[in-house]
Write a protein that holds these residues in place. Sequence first.
Motif, short mmCIF file in Angstrom:
data_model
loop_
_atom_site.label_atom_id
_atom_site.label_comp_id
_atom_site.label_asym_id
_atom_site.label_seq_id
_atom_site.Cartn_x
_atom_site.Cartn_y
_atom_site.Cartn_z
N ALA A 1 74.27 27.37 4.16
CA ALA A 1 74.63 28.16 5.33
C ALA A 1 73.41 28.43 6.21
N VAL A 2 72.28 28.77 5.58
CA VAL A 2 71.06 29.02 6.34
C VAL A 2 70.56 27.73 7.00
N ALA A 3 70.63 26.62 6.28
CA ALA A 3 70.23 25.34 6.87
C ALA A 3 71.11 24.98 8.05
N SER A 4 72.42 25.22 7.92
CA SER A 4 73.34 24.94 9.02
C SER A 4 73.04 25.83 10.22
N GLY A 5 72.83 27.13 9.98
CA GLY A 5 72.51 28.03 11.08
C GLY A 5 71.19 27.71 11.73
N THR A 6 70.19 27.31 10.93
CA THR A 6 68.89 26.96 11.50
C THR A 6 68.99 25.72 12.38
N TYR A 7 69.72 24.71 11.89
CA TYR A 7 69.89 23.49 12.67
C TYR A 7 70.59 23.80 13.99
N ALA A 8 71.64 24.63 13.93
CA ALA A 8 72.37 24.97 15.15
C ALA A 8 71.50 25.77 16.11
N ALA A 9 70.72 26.72 15.58
CA ALA A 9 69.87 27.54 16.44
C ALA A 9 68.79 26.70 17.13
N VAL A 10 68.18 25.79 16.39
CA VAL A 10 67.15 24.93 16.98
C VAL A 10 67.74 24.04 18.06
N LYS A 11 68.92 23.51 17.82
CA LYS A 11 69.55 22.63 18.81
C LYS A 11 69.93 23.40 20.06
#
Length: 394
Positions: free
Chosen positions: A295-305
Amino acid sequence: MLALRLTRGSHPLVLLRRLFVASAAAGTGFLLLSTLGHAAGHPTAAGESLVRLLWCAAPLAATAQLAASVARTDPAARLHRGMAAAGLGPLRITLLAAASTALSCLLGTLLALLVFLRLRGDIGGSTSPTGGALGIDSAVLGAGHPVPFVGALMLLSAVPLTAVAATAVALRPRSDSAVPQAEAEPAVKAAGPSGLPWGMAVTAAGVAIEAYASRGAGSQGRPMTFSDRIIGSPPGVLGGWALSVLGLVLAGPGLVHLCGRLLCAGRPGALRLLSGRVLQRESRRLGRPLGVLCAVASGTYAAVKVYDASSSRPFGPLTVIGAAVVLACVTASALAAALESRSARAHTSAALRRLGAPRSVLRRAAALRALALVIVLGPLTWAVAEMATLPLLP
């Protein structure tokens, strides 16, 4: 006093894990104090200070999860027979673990307070050059403006209190703790976690709500910063994003169990069968920390994008500190769960070695389990991140 003596006499690796908890508490405490300093230096920007405070919820929750994971792997928490002989029951063992957690977090928050005061110039008479080297502007910390001491203590107390509460819940005495493992195992041997369909349903519902709420929420031809695009989005978009992330956490145990079943599918050999059975058995122990990591990896990827599409400026130092605390905590929690799983099956591994199984087989089985988890969880995390990001892009 007993918690302090056990801490002094612990193994160096145990002390290292507690030091990591103290470091996470220091990072979270510094972020909380920075919001107080920003509020003191910018009294007219109360809304921005509130947003900064709300963003601190993520590192606070990650620190609490790490503290609970470290407490579960603490050898002192598993010495039930020796502790019972000393007059300590399950409840007192839980209180002892909570006291150790509080001690580590208090050490970290004290360090955060000292660093915060040094960067502001309250200690030493002038602002520290280290703050400029780190890219932290003293004006962001409210340098030159008095900070309420009571408010600082209240914010800092949130870190140890949350960590202690999480530790107490994780190690609370259970009614089935007195049931021998050999008697309790056959009842749950064929039962897998039931959270996979619910987690996938919550994730799909979150993506659908986010896509529906984002219709017509464009930028009206003007550029939007990252904060405007995230905070200024409709509540349904943020709620859908949160639901999609929560779904991964709920589906974590079921996904780990599914990896084990896939390894055992068909006509597996000894290596695949051993790896798959271990994943099925340890799915409840490993699933939740791995779900949080995904979940954190998914949120981080989305936030960076979203940030790359909304702003050309680099991330600020406080954002980097918060992201580093969250990523480090969830990664360490997953590793702690893996260590706990390894300790739980130590007798099984010893029996296999007595039967003649070489250590290389056990190492290959561990590598196969890790590869299966990466193959299943990696693409799923990327897909959820991509679907959750689309409604937020310009």
